[in-house]
Scaffold this active site. Structure first.
Site, PDB file in Angstrom:
ATOM      1  N   GLU A 187      55.706  31.841  42.420  1.00 51.64           N
ATOM      2  CA  GLU A 187      54.873  31.132  41.457  1.00 51.64           C
ATOM      3  C   GLU A 187      55.302  31.444  40.049  1.00 51.64           C
ATOM      4  O   GLU A 187      55.792  32.534  39.757  1.00 51.64           O
ATOM      5  CB  GLU A 187      53.409  31.604  41.598  1.00 51.64           C
ATOM      6  CG  GLU A 187      52.548  30.697  42.407  1.00 51.64           C
ATOM      7  CD  GLU A 187      51.133  31.227  42.553  1.00 51.64           C
ATOM      8  OE1 GLU A 187      50.492  30.842  43.517  1.00 51.64           O
ATOM      9  OE2 GLU A 187      50.672  32.023  41.713  1.00 51.64           O
ATOM     10  N   HIS A 214      45.306  43.942  40.141  1.00 54.63           N
ATOM     11  CA  HIS A 214      44.885  42.668  40.724  1.00 54.63           C
ATOM     12  C   HIS A 214      43.562  42.770  41.468  1.00 54.63           C
ATOM     13  O   HIS A 214      43.264  41.942  42.320  1.00 54.63           O
ATOM     14  CB  HIS A 214      45.954  42.099  41.662  1.00 54.63           C
ATOM     15  CG  HIS A 214      47.311  41.994  41.021  1.00 54.63           C
ATOM     16  ND1 HIS A 214      47.542  41.240  39.896  1.00 54.63           N
ATOM     17  CD2 HIS A 214      48.488  42.566  41.336  1.00 54.63           C
ATOM     18  CE1 HIS A 214      48.806  41.353  39.560  1.00 54.63           C
ATOM     19  NE2 HIS A 214      49.403  42.156  40.408  1.00 54.63           N
ATOM     20  N   GLU A 255      39.479  30.108  43.526  1.00 51.90           N
ATOM     21  CA  GLU A 255      40.018  30.944  42.455  1.00 51.90           C
ATOM     22  C   GLU A 255      41.111  30.180  41.708  1.00 51.90           C
ATOM     23  O   GLU A 255      42.038  29.648  42.319  1.00 51.90           O
ATOM     24  CB  GLU A 255      40.589  32.250  43.025  1.00 51.90           C
ATOM     25  CG  GLU A 255      39.527  33.137  43.645  1.00 51.90           C
ATOM     26  CD  GLU A 255      40.048  34.528  44.011  1.00 51.90           C
ATOM     27  OE1 GLU A 255      39.222  35.447  44.104  1.00 51.90           O
ATOM     28  OE2 GLU A 255      41.269  34.695  44.219  1.00 51.90           O
ATOM     29  N   ASN A 280      38.513  31.685  48.709  1.00 53.82           N
ATOM     30  CA  ASN A 280      37.913  32.715  49.543  1.00 53.82           C
ATOM     31  C   ASN A 280      36.740  32.076  50.283  1.00 53.82           C
ATOM     32  O   ASN A 280      35.769  31.643  49.668  1.00 53.82           O
ATOM     33  CB  ASN A 280      37.466  33.905  48.700  1.00 53.82           C
ATOM     34  CG  ASN A 280      38.670  34.643  48.119  1.00 53.82           C
ATOM     35  OD1 ASN A 280      39.705  34.749  48.767  1.00 53.82           O
ATOM     36  ND2 ASN A 280      38.551  35.120  46.900  1.00 53.82           N
ATOM     37  N   ARG A 302      34.050  32.666  51.916  1.00 52.70           N
ATOM     38  CA  ARG A 302      32.960  33.594  52.232  1.00 52.70           C
ATOM     39  C   ARG A 302      32.128  33.801  50.987  1.00 52.70           C
ATOM     40  O   ARG A 302      32.470  33.313  49.916  1.00 52.70           O
ATOM     41  CB  ARG A 302      33.558  34.938  52.648  1.00 52.70           C
ATOM     42  CG  ARG A 302      34.543  35.455  51.576  1.00 52.70           C
ATOM     43  CD  ARG A 302      34.988  36.874  51.817  1.00 52.70           C
ATOM     44  NE  ARG A 302      36.222  37.203  51.134  1.00 52.70           N
ATOM     45  CZ  ARG A 302      36.316  37.659  49.887  1.00 52.70           C
ATOM     46  NH1 ARG A 302      35.234  37.818  49.147  1.00 52.70           N
ATOM     47  NH2 ARG A 302      37.483  37.942  49.360  1.00 52.70           N
TER      48      ARG A 302
HETATM   49  P1  ADP Z   1      44.641  38.015  46.424  1.00 49.34           P
HETATM   50  O1  ADP Z   1      44.595  37.251  47.705  1.00 49.34           O
HETATM   51  O2  ADP Z   1      45.326  39.319  46.577  1.00 49.34           O
HETATM   52  O3  ADP Z   1      43.299  38.066  45.768  1.00 49.34           O
HETATM   53  P2  ADP Z   1      45.407  36.073  44.373  1.00 49.34           P
HETATM   54  O4  ADP Z   1      46.381  34.971  44.605  1.00 49.34           O
HETATM   55  O5  ADP Z   1      43.969  35.686  44.332  1.00 49.34           O
HETATM   56  O6  ADP Z   1      45.656  37.184  45.476  1.00 49.34           O
HETATM   57  O7  ADP Z   1      45.807  36.826  43.031  1.00 49.34           O
HETATM   58  C1  ADP Z   1      45.203  38.057  42.661  1.00 49.34           C
HETATM   59  C2  ADP Z   1      45.322  38.275  41.165  1.00 49.34           C
HETATM   60  O8  ADP Z   1      46.701  38.266  40.732  1.00 49.34           O
HETATM   61  C3  ADP Z   1      44.670  37.234  40.300  1.00 49.34           C
HETATM   62  O9  ADP Z   1      43.292  37.469  40.137  1.00 49.34           O
HETATM   63  C4  ADP Z   1      45.448  37.359  38.995  1.00 49.34           C
HETATM   64  O10 ADP Z   1      45.009  38.462  38.253  1.00 49.34           O
HETATM   65  C5  ADP Z   1      46.854  37.643  39.458  1.00 49.34           C
HETATM   66  N1  ADP Z   1      47.660  36.404  39.588  1.00 49.34           N
HETATM   67  C6  ADP Z   1      47.775  35.660  40.702  1.00 49.34           C
HETATM   68  N2  ADP Z   1      48.580  34.596  40.504  1.00 49.34           N
HETATM   69  C7  ADP Z   1      48.991  34.651  39.229  1.00 49.34           C
HETATM   70  C8  ADP Z   1      49.873  33.854  38.409  1.00 49.34           C
HETATM   71  N3  ADP Z   1      50.495  32.776  38.894  1.00 49.34           N
HETATM   72  N4  ADP Z   1      50.060  34.213  37.118  1.00 49.34           N
HETATM   73  C9  ADP Z   1      49.462  35.318  36.626  1.00 49.34           C
HETATM   74  N5  ADP Z   1      48.655  36.123  37.347  1.00 49.34           N
HETATM   75  C10 ADP Z   1      48.406  35.814  38.630  1.00 49.34           C
HETATM   76  P1  ADP Z   2      36.878  40.267  46.319  1.00 49.21           P
HETATM   77  O1  ADP Z   2      38.015  39.281  46.173  1.00 49.21           O
HETATM   78  O2  ADP Z   2      35.529  39.598  46.378  1.00 49.21           O
HETATM   79  O3  ADP Z   2      36.913  41.372  45.355  1.00 49.21           O
HETATM   80  P2  ADP Z   2      38.312  41.455  48.562  1.00 49.21           P
HETATM   81  O4  ADP Z   2      38.850  40.270  49.291  1.00 49.21           O
HETATM   82  O5  ADP Z   2      39.233  42.270  47.737  1.00 49.21           O
HETATM   83  O6  ADP Z   2      36.993  40.996  47.723  1.00 49.21           O
HETATM   84  O7  ADP Z   2      37.647  42.443  49.613  1.00 49.21           O
HETATM   85  C1  ADP Z   2      36.521  42.081  50.342  1.00 49.21           C
HETATM   86  C2  ADP Z   2      35.590  43.235  50.579  1.00 49.21           C
HETATM   87  O8  ADP Z   2      35.690  43.753  51.925  1.00 49.21           O
HETATM   88  C3  ADP Z   2      35.795  44.460  49.780  1.00 49.21           C
HETATM   89  O9  ADP Z   2      35.294  44.413  48.504  1.00 49.21           O
HETATM   90  C4  ADP Z   2      35.062  45.488  50.616  1.00 49.21           C
HETATM   91  O10 ADP Z   2      33.781  45.748  50.176  1.00 49.21           O
HETATM   92  C5  ADP Z   2      34.999  44.943  52.023  1.00 49.21           C
HETATM   93  N1  ADP Z   2      35.552  45.993  52.919  1.00 49.21           N
HETATM   94  C6  ADP Z   2      35.147  47.263  52.918  1.00 49.21           C
HETATM   95  N2  ADP Z   2      35.824  48.020  53.762  1.00 49.21           N
HETATM   96  C7  ADP Z   2      36.721  47.242  54.332  1.00 49.21           C
HETATM   97  C8  ADP Z   2      37.737  47.469  55.306  1.00 49.21           C
HETATM   98  N3  ADP Z   2      37.980  48.688  55.806  1.00 49.21           N
HETATM   99  N4  ADP Z   2      38.487  46.431  55.679  1.00 49.21           N
HETATM  100  C9  ADP Z   2      38.259  45.226  55.146  1.00 49.21           C
HETATM  101  N5  ADP Z   2      37.332  44.966  54.220  1.00 49.21           N
HETATM  102  C10 ADP Z   2      36.547  45.948  53.806  1.00 49.21           C
HETATM  103 MG    MG Z   3      42.170  36.488  45.083  1.00 48.80          MG
END
Ligand code: ADP
Ligand code: ADP
Ligand code: MG
Length: 648
Positions: A200, A234, A274, A294, A296
């Site tokens: 990306e 992130h 997102e 997401n 959920r």
């Molecule tokens: P995840 O599944 O790990 O949440 P995301 O695709 O939602 O992955 O990206 C997580 C974070 O990474 C975003 O909240 C943002 O801070 C950063 N990010 C993702 N894509 C980009 C992009 N194309 N340019 C800049 N930052 C990005």
């Molecule tokens: P968000 O994008 O809303 O921040 P994430 O996708 O990063 O959420 O994660 C989802 C949530 O799953 C975490 O914030 C956490 O509270 C919950 N979680 C806690 N323990 C675990 C685990 N061992 N495996 C998977 N998910 C977990």
């Molecule tokens: Mg994300």
């Protein structure tokens, strides 16, 4: 409407779901692992079923055991919370095959959004703007490097199966691409069992702005946006709604795109689209791109609830029970502004290292909404997310809501484990943040200032000395050591990592002097202790640890002078696992010369990777673990010896 539901989760989110469900008159069944037998979500539930061992794979990820528990307890529906099985389409199918209702989207909707590449392709077709880049099937390094050149640097490599910021690499220059690709692919393979990546464009001055959607399987509405740009690695730290600087035009464009995305997959229930937003030149309707959906309820849903007045869990239950969407788009509006801060047991200066421990004290101010799954006396165990609570405030304006957040964080009291409370407090007072000047790089840029630990003020130390001597309560006439002949008495405290002697003199009831390294603090009782004229903060003592709830909590240890010298002299020759986890990599080799700070091994625990480094210079004498091994907290991993020893 159902009369019994089972909540297939734990902690904060299980409690949050039950709160609404119980108000609606539903009976709630909890499930729990060995580690959670005494947990808050179990205590809150109307019934609870034990489903296995503490590791998620042995309990909260065991769909079969959870479905059996639901059937045995008479539940008609399962709420998955977030994390765990919430985005697992096979689980949804199994729930439905058992004749139960899954409180969430269909398996097919989850599947369509499950992989980032397929989701992007689908969204492109639905007319939703996606981040420019390559999200096709080809994975040859040379081909992907060519795509990166075309996209233009900087680029982001992302695991298509990614989540939680894993398998992601920012690449600034073409010469670094090959190396970054390799490491992203290998991280993706171990974390998700799928090495595929997409490339990306890396958006400059990126802001993470997401839109809450809600569907009934056909139609969808949006509940405006949340800004989640305050991130570390992130991962979100503080979220707010609405987004600062949002214009009505851009809000409408983003909301319409999000509704289009949800309707394109026949979405039912609560979901989040997102977007990544280019914040380099203000917010513009053509400056946002779809990142992922997401499927959920999201951790940060309370800020949306605060500004819309909607209870999203109530909507989830009603729609899952077959009711249509409760409102039309035009019925929804924004009132004021809201913030959420995620309070974690973690050591921020040590690179956000997750911590564990028993919460000896826990109290939240009445003025804020605190969504928590733990109480005083509960343990933050190494098995799960180290979240303690979410602290949520609302106000008529952003400035007021933020002031309320700062104040609520000041009034939050936690003892028994290190937390990120002071860091959250510093963020809530950060000038750029207050001005609404947010982007995902803010925390990393200002990390030094945000983690700066100011010196502990003498009055706080003086107060701890009074607590240590049991003098912190209301003074009595017979109190004091020598009522008629004041004398100095010594108490040893540690507030810097080093034991220091203080002198305390009780001059009479309600009057004392404390000598803190030559600075004499006067303590006077006036309906409570005043230390050099300032009122003593609330305090708690547990064992030898005193916590003064000022400056987001200051921990001071009382040292028994007799025990003091015994501890000295223990070398840092053995590198131990700071928590239970999986050894991801062993970097040290026997005989290797290392200097303090060198990375010796990588441990994965609590959804994060931790580099274990040499505490001092030396030679690797022994490597006691292998890659892929599961280790307990305190397990010796690597032994170092001095060069002299090694030579002998
Ligand atoms: P995840 O599944 O790990 O949440 P995301 O695709 O939602 O992955 O990206 C997580 C974070 O990474 C975003 O909240 C943002 O801070 C950063 N990010 C993702 N894509 C980009 C992009 N194309 N340019 C800049 N930052 C990005
Ligand atoms: P968000 O994008 O809303 O921040 P994430 O996708 O990063 O959420 O994660 C989802 C949530 O799953 C975490 O914030 C956490 O509270 C919950 N979680 C806690 N323990 C675990 C685990 N061992 N495996 C998977 N998910 C977990
Ligand atoms: Mg994300």
């Amino acid at each position: 409407m159902f009369d019994t539901i089972l909540i297939a989760n734990r902690g904060e989110i299980a409690c949050r779901v039950m709160k609404t469900a119980q108000v609606m008159g539903l009976r709630c069944v909890a499930v729990y692992s060995d580690a959670d037998a005494g947990a808050m979500h179990v205590a809150m539930a109307d019934a609870a079923v034990h489903i296995g061992g503490p590791a998620p794979a042995d309990s909260y990820l065991r769909g079969d055991a959870i479905i059996a528990a639901a059937l045995a307890s008479g539940a008609q529906a399962i709420h998955p919370g977030y994390g765990f099985l919430s985005e697992n389409p096979e689980f949804v199918e199994a729930v439905e095959a058992a004749g139960l209702t899954f409180i969430g989207p269909s398996a097919s909707a989850i599947r369509k959004m499950g992989l980032k590449d397929a989701a992007k392709a689908l969204m492109e077709k639905a007319g939703v703007p996606v981040v420019p880049g390559y999200h096709g099937e080809r994975q040859e390094p040379d081909f992907l490097a060519g795509e990166a050149d075309q996209i233009g640097y900087p680029v982001l490599i992302k695991a298509v199966a990614g989540g939680g910021g894993k398998g992601m690499r920012l690449v600034e220059r073409p010469e670094d691409f090959a190396e970054a690709l390799k490491s992203a692919q290998s991280e993706a393979r171990t974390a998700f069992g799928n090495p595929a990546v997409l490339i990306e464009k890396y958006v400059t001055k990126p802001r993470h702005i997401e839109v809450q959607v809600f569907g009934d399987g056909t139609r969808a509405v949006h509940l405006f946006e949340r800004d989640c740009s305050l991130q570390r690695r992130h991962q979100k730290v503080i979220e707010e709604a609405p987004a600062p600087g949002m214009t009505e035009e851009m809000r409408q464009a983003m909301g319409a795109a999000a509704v289009r995305a949800a309707e394109a997959i026949g979405y039912s229930g609560a979901g989040t689209i997102e977007f990544i937003v280019d914040g380099s030149d203000g917010l513009r309707p053509d400056g946002f791109w779809f990142m992922e959906m997401n499927t959920r309820l999201q951790v940060e849903h309370p800020v949306t609830e605060a500004i819309t007045g909607v209870d999203l869990v109530e909507w989830q239950l009603r729609v899952a029970a077959g009711e249509p969407l409760p409102v039309r788009q035009e019925d929804l509006s924004i009132t004021g502004h809201a913030f959420e801060a995620r309070l974690y047991a973690e050591d921020v200066p040590k690179g956000f290292l997750p911590a564990t421990g028993r919460l000896t004290h826990l109290a939240f101010p009445e003025s804020a909404r605190a969504d928590t799954g733990v109480r005083a006396g509960d343990e933050i165990s190494p098995w799960y997310d180290p979240m303690i609570s979410k602290v949520i405030t609302h106000g008529p304006t952003r400035a007021i809501a933020l002031k309320r957040l700062a104040r609520a964080l000041e009034e939050t009291q936690v003892a028994g484990t290190v937390t990120n409370l002071a860091f959250l407090g510093a963020l809530a007072r950060h000038e750029g943040f207050a001005a609404g000047d947010v982007d995902t790089g803010l925390i990393a840029r200002d990390i030094d200032a945000l983690t700066d630990t100011p010196e502990v003020p003498a009055p706080v130390i003086a107060q701890a000395a009074l607590v240590a001597l049991g003098l912190d309560g209301k003074p009595a006439w017979d109190q004091g050591f020598h009522l008629w002949a004041p004398a100095w008495r010594t108490v040893t405290l540690d507030w810097t990592g080093e034991a220091r002697d203080l002198r305390v003199m009780v001059r009479g009831p309600g009057s004392a002097l404390v000598d803190v390294d030559g600075l004499v603090v006067e303590a006077l009782w006036q309906d409570g202790w005043q230390l050099d004229g300032t009122a003593a903060a609330p305090a708690a003592r547990s064992g030898d640890t005193i916590t003064i709830f000022a400056h987001h909590g200051i921990s001071i240890r009382v040292i028994d002078p007799l025990a003091r010298d015994a501890a000295a002299g223990a070398g840092a020759g053995v590198i131990e696992a700071p928590m239970p986890g999986l050894v991801r990599a062993v970097l040290a080799k026997p005989g290797q010369q290392v200097t303090a700070g060198d990375r010796l091994a990588v441990l994965e625990a609590m959804k994060m990777e931790h580099a274990l480094t040499a505490a001092r210079d030396g030679v690797v004498a022994e490597v006691l673990v292998t890659e892929g091994q599961q280790v307990e907290a305190g397990a010796p991993l690597i032994r170092l010896e001095d060069e002299a020893e090694a030579a002998a």
